[in-house]
Scaffold this motif. Sequence first.
Motif, PDB file in Angstrom:
ATOM      1  N   HIS A 169       0.327  11.938   9.391  1.00 53.60           N
ATOM      2  CA  HIS A 169      -0.996  11.299   9.432  1.00 53.60           C
ATOM      3  C   HIS A 169      -0.955   9.970   8.669  1.00 53.60           C
ATOM      4  CE1 HIS A 169      -5.343  10.850   9.494  1.00 53.60           C
ATOM      5  NE2 HIS A 169      -5.306  10.634   8.194  1.00 53.60           N
ATOM      6  N   TRP A 170      -0.389   9.977   7.466  1.00 51.21           N
ATOM      7  CA  TRP A 170      -0.291   8.740   6.677  1.00 51.21           C
ATOM      8  C   TRP A 170       0.558   7.712   7.409  1.00 51.21           C
ATOM      9  CZ3 TRP A 170       3.485   5.649   4.655  1.00 51.21           C
ATOM     10  CH2 TRP A 170       3.096   4.722   3.677  1.00 51.21           C
ATOM     11  N   GLN A 171       1.665   8.148   7.987  1.00 54.77           N
ATOM     12  CA  GLN A 171       2.566   7.227   8.677  1.00 54.77           C
ATOM     13  C   GLN A 171       1.857   6.512   9.828  1.00 54.77           C
ATOM     14  OE1 GLN A 171       5.693   9.877   9.860  1.00 54.77           O
ATOM     15  NE2 GLN A 171       6.085  10.502   7.743  1.00 54.77           N
ATOM     16  N   GLU A 172       1.135   7.261  10.656  1.00 62.38           N
ATOM     17  CA  GLU A 172       0.464   6.666  11.807  1.00 62.38           C
ATOM     18  C   GLU A 172      -0.613   5.684  11.370  1.00 62.38           C
ATOM     19  OE1 GLU A 172      -0.894  10.029  13.965  1.00 62.38           O
ATOM     20  OE2 GLU A 172       1.130  10.667  14.561  1.00 62.38           O
ATOM     21  N   ALA A 173      -1.412   6.073  10.365  1.00 60.06           N
ATOM     22  CA  ALA A 173      -2.469   5.185   9.875  1.00 60.06           C
ATOM     23  C   ALA A 173      -1.882   3.929   9.235  1.00 60.06           C
ATOM     24  CB  ALA A 173      -3.352   5.931   8.877  1.00 60.06           C
ATOM     25  N   MET A 174      -0.780   4.081   8.516  1.00 60.71           N
ATOM     26  CA  MET A 174      -0.184   2.936   7.846  1.00 60.71           C
ATOM     27  C   MET A 174       0.458   1.980   8.842  1.00 60.71           C
ATOM     28  SD  MET A 174       0.182   1.229   5.148  1.00 60.71           S
ATOM     29  CE  MET A 174      -0.623   2.419   4.072  1.00 60.71           C
ATOM     30  N   ARG A 175       1.070   2.489   9.874  1.00 64.07           N
ATOM     31  CA  ARG A 175       1.638   1.591  10.883  1.00 64.07           C
ATOM     32  C   ARG A 175       0.551   0.711  11.493  1.00 64.07           C
ATOM     33  NH1 ARG A 175       4.680   6.238  12.490  1.00 64.07           N
ATOM     34  NH2 ARG A 175       6.820   6.037  11.720  1.00 64.07           N
ATOM     35  N   GLU A 176      -0.573   1.315  11.817  1.00 60.35           N
ATOM     36  CA  GLU A 176      -1.680   0.552  12.393  1.00 60.35           C
ATOM     37  C   GLU A 176      -2.193  -0.482  11.395  1.00 60.35           C
ATOM     38  OE1 GLU A 176      -6.077   1.301  14.470  1.00 60.35           O
ATOM     39  OE2 GLU A 176      -4.829   3.004  13.837  1.00 60.35           O
ATOM     40  N   HIS A 198       0.862  -1.197   0.000  1.00 57.79           N
ATOM     41  CA  HIS A 198       0.000   0.000   0.000  1.00 57.79           C
ATOM     42  C   HIS A 198       0.895   1.243   0.000  1.00 57.79           C
ATOM     43  CE1 HIS A 198      -2.714  -3.168   1.172  1.00 57.79           C
ATOM     44  NE2 HIS A 198      -2.112  -3.303   2.340  1.00 57.79           N
ATOM     45  N   TRP A 199       1.567   1.480  -1.111  1.00 57.48           N
ATOM     46  CA  TRP A 199       2.627   2.477  -1.126  1.00 57.48           C
ATOM     47  C   TRP A 199       2.081   3.895  -1.009  1.00 57.48           C
ATOM     48  CZ3 TRP A 199       1.488  -0.689  -5.320  1.00 57.48           C
ATOM     49  CH2 TRP A 199       0.894  -0.072  -6.415  1.00 57.48           C
ATOM     50  N   TYR A 200       2.970   4.779  -0.612  1.00 58.78           N
ATOM     51  CA  TYR A 200       2.621   6.185  -0.420  1.00 58.78           C
ATOM     52  C   TYR A 200       2.335   6.839  -1.766  1.00 58.78           C
ATOM     53  CZ  TYR A 200       2.887  11.021   1.099  1.00 58.78           C
ATOM     54  OH  TYR A 200       2.601  12.339   1.367  1.00 58.78           O
ATOM     55  N   ALA A 201       1.163   7.422  -1.877  1.00 58.08           N
ATOM     56  CA  ALA A 201       0.752   8.066  -3.134  1.00 58.08           C
ATOM     57  C   ALA A 201       1.195   9.529  -3.108  1.00 58.08           C
ATOM     58  CB  ALA A 201      -0.755   7.961  -3.315  1.00 58.08           C
ATOM     59  N   GLN A 206      13.934  12.816  -4.365  1.00 58.11           N
ATOM     60  CA  GLN A 206      14.019  13.721  -3.221  1.00 58.11           C
ATOM     61  C   GLN A 206      12.673  14.354  -2.910  1.00 58.11           C
ATOM     62  OE1 GLN A 206      17.440  16.379  -2.856  1.00 58.11           O
ATOM     63  NE2 GLN A 206      18.420  15.362  -4.584  1.00 58.11           N
ATOM     64  N   GLN A 207      11.943  14.772  -3.944  1.00 54.33           N
ATOM     65  CA  GLN A 207      10.662  15.437  -3.705  1.00 54.33           C
ATOM     66  C   GLN A 207       9.611  14.472  -3.169  1.00 54.33           C
ATOM     67  OE1 GLN A 207       9.208  17.968  -6.830  1.00 54.33           O
ATOM     68  NE2 GLN A 207      11.124  19.096  -7.001  1.00 54.33           N
ATOM     69  N   VAL A 208       9.567  13.268  -3.708  1.00 60.09           N
ATOM     70  CA  VAL A 208       8.605  12.277  -3.227  1.00 60.09           C
ATOM     71  C   VAL A 208       8.910  11.912  -1.775  1.00 60.09           C
ATOM     72  CG1 VAL A 208       7.803   9.904  -3.505  1.00 60.09           C
ATOM     73  CG2 VAL A 208       8.081  11.372  -5.513  1.00 60.09           C
ATOM     74  N   ALA A 209      10.170  11.670  -1.468  1.00 64.46           N
ATOM     75  CA  ALA A 209      10.550  11.287  -0.109  1.00 64.46           C
ATOM     76  C   ALA A 209      10.272  12.407   0.889  1.00 64.46           C
ATOM     77  CB  ALA A 209      12.024  10.905  -0.066  1.00 64.46           C
ATOM     78  N   LEU A 210      10.492  13.635   0.489  1.00 67.68           N
ATOM     79  CA  LEU A 210      10.229  14.756   1.386  1.00 67.68           C
ATOM     80  C   LEU A 210       8.750  14.802   1.777  1.00 67.68           C
ATOM     81  CD1 LEU A 210      11.274  17.269   2.841  1.00 67.68           C
ATOM     82  CD2 LEU A 210      10.902  18.571   0.734  1.00 67.68           C
ATOM     83  N   ALA A 211       7.876  14.593   0.803  1.00 70.88           N
ATOM     84  CA  ALA A 211       6.442  14.571   1.098  1.00 70.88           C
ATOM     85  C   ALA A 211       6.106  13.415   2.033  1.00 70.88           C
ATOM     86  CB  ALA A 211       5.650  14.457  -0.201  1.00 70.88           C
ATOM     87  N   ALA A 212       6.662  12.237   1.780  1.00 68.54           N
ATOM     88  CA  ALA A 212       6.350  11.057   2.586  1.00 68.54           C
ATOM     89  C   ALA A 212       6.848  11.211   4.021  1.00 68.54           C
ATOM     90  CB  ALA A 212       6.967   9.819   1.942  1.00 68.54           C
ATOM     91  N   LEU A 213       8.054  11.712   4.178  1.00 69.89           N
ATOM     92  CA  LEU A 213       8.626  11.844   5.520  1.00 69.89           C
ATOM     93  C   LEU A 213       7.887  12.870   6.367  1.00 69.89           C
ATOM     94  CD1 LEU A 213      12.410  11.719   4.569  1.00 69.89           C
ATOM     95  CD2 LEU A 213      11.147   9.966   5.825  1.00 69.89           C
ATOM     96  N   ASN A 214       7.254  13.842   5.724  1.00 68.26           N
ATOM     97  CA  ASN A 214       6.535  14.877   6.454  1.00 68.26           C
ATOM     98  C   ASN A 214       5.067  14.536   6.707  1.00 68.26           C
ATOM     99  OD1 ASN A 214       8.649  16.714   6.838  1.00 68.26           O
ATOM    100  ND2 ASN A 214       8.378  17.598   4.795  1.00 68.26           N
ATOM    101  N   ASP A 215       4.576  13.454   6.112  1.00 69.51           N
ATOM    102  CA  ASP A 215       3.154  13.116   6.209  1.00 69.51           C
ATOM    103  C   ASP A 215       2.915  12.215   7.426  1.00 69.51           C
ATOM    104  OD1 ASP A 215       0.491  12.456   5.839  1.00 69.51           O
ATOM    105  OD2 ASP A 215       0.680  12.233   3.661  1.00 69.51           O
TER     106      ASP A 215
END
Length: 328
Positions: free
Chosen positions: A239-246, A32-35, A228-237
């Motif tokens: 909300h997505w990180q917390e939901a995805m961990r669960e 379920h990769w980061y969009a 770099q741009q995609v990773a920057l968005a992912a690392l700052n998100d």
Amino acid sequence: MLEHGGNLRDAAREYGRALADWIDLSTGINPHWYAAPAPHASAWHRLPEADPALAGAACAYYKAPAMLPVAGTQAAIQALPRLRAPSRVVVAAPSYAEHAHHWGQHGHQLRQVPYAQLGAAVDGCDVLVVCNPNNPTGERIAPELLLEWAAKLAARGGWLVLDEAFGDTETQAGLGSHTGKPGLIVLRSVGKFFGPAGLRLGFVAAHPALLAQLADMLGPWSVGGPAQQVALAALNDTHWQEAMRERLRGEGLRLHQLLAAHDIASTGTALFQWWPEERATAFWRHMAQAGIWVRLFRQAAHGIRLGLPPDEHAWLRLQQALTAWKHL
């Protein structure tokens, strides 16, 4: 070149099944990769100078004082052995095979040591390489013990190289915050938890002097602008990180329970399960004939690793294939 998961074209060629008909569970990458939003047009046109915001976001996310973006942790795995004079190196076994493969070159004296014997091996080496959690078995070593080993190694100019590629769902176990002093090197992968493995992006946390040496060895423009741009968005998100961990923890438990229901006692992480399998090759072929590509380990770890199915249809196909295997 060593064999790895994700080689789906090999599967399609060997079994005569179209790529679209396969379920690839061979990598342990989040299905379920980061969009991420599309990169700015300049990312495709300009030379990819390092964006300080990316390193800053990585430091915040991994809780490390300094980090170097690299073209996947594979780039660091290949480069680190070239930054030391010939040394006594212990690599935990079994683990990600690229570590031993590259430390075995460049004049180093290499030993592969089972996880249970690592404590006794620390005093007899200059470099200790550990995956935590381990790939492929999911085995873990307590952070307190790893820090004790790191201190022993650092006292004599040694290194503990810690590969935390599968550590994003276990946020309390990461040791990035301890990398400000010499001797501890932590590798982190964007591709596993966030899912965009095609970006080829990872990070190294270590003492700034070592990061400078590593950056010099890897050379300019080592990480592409779009990555770099995609990773920057992912690392700052967050909300997505917390939901995805669960979500991943729930799906990891579901996979563990599905295997247990078919008399398979597995271990692993939220992203994959592993078990030593007496009939590993037969299981691998059985699953391939059902259009499911899993990872077969033939050597140090003789067993099977499989990742999370991407959707309910894939879960059903996996369940059916496991049921057929159980009744062979």
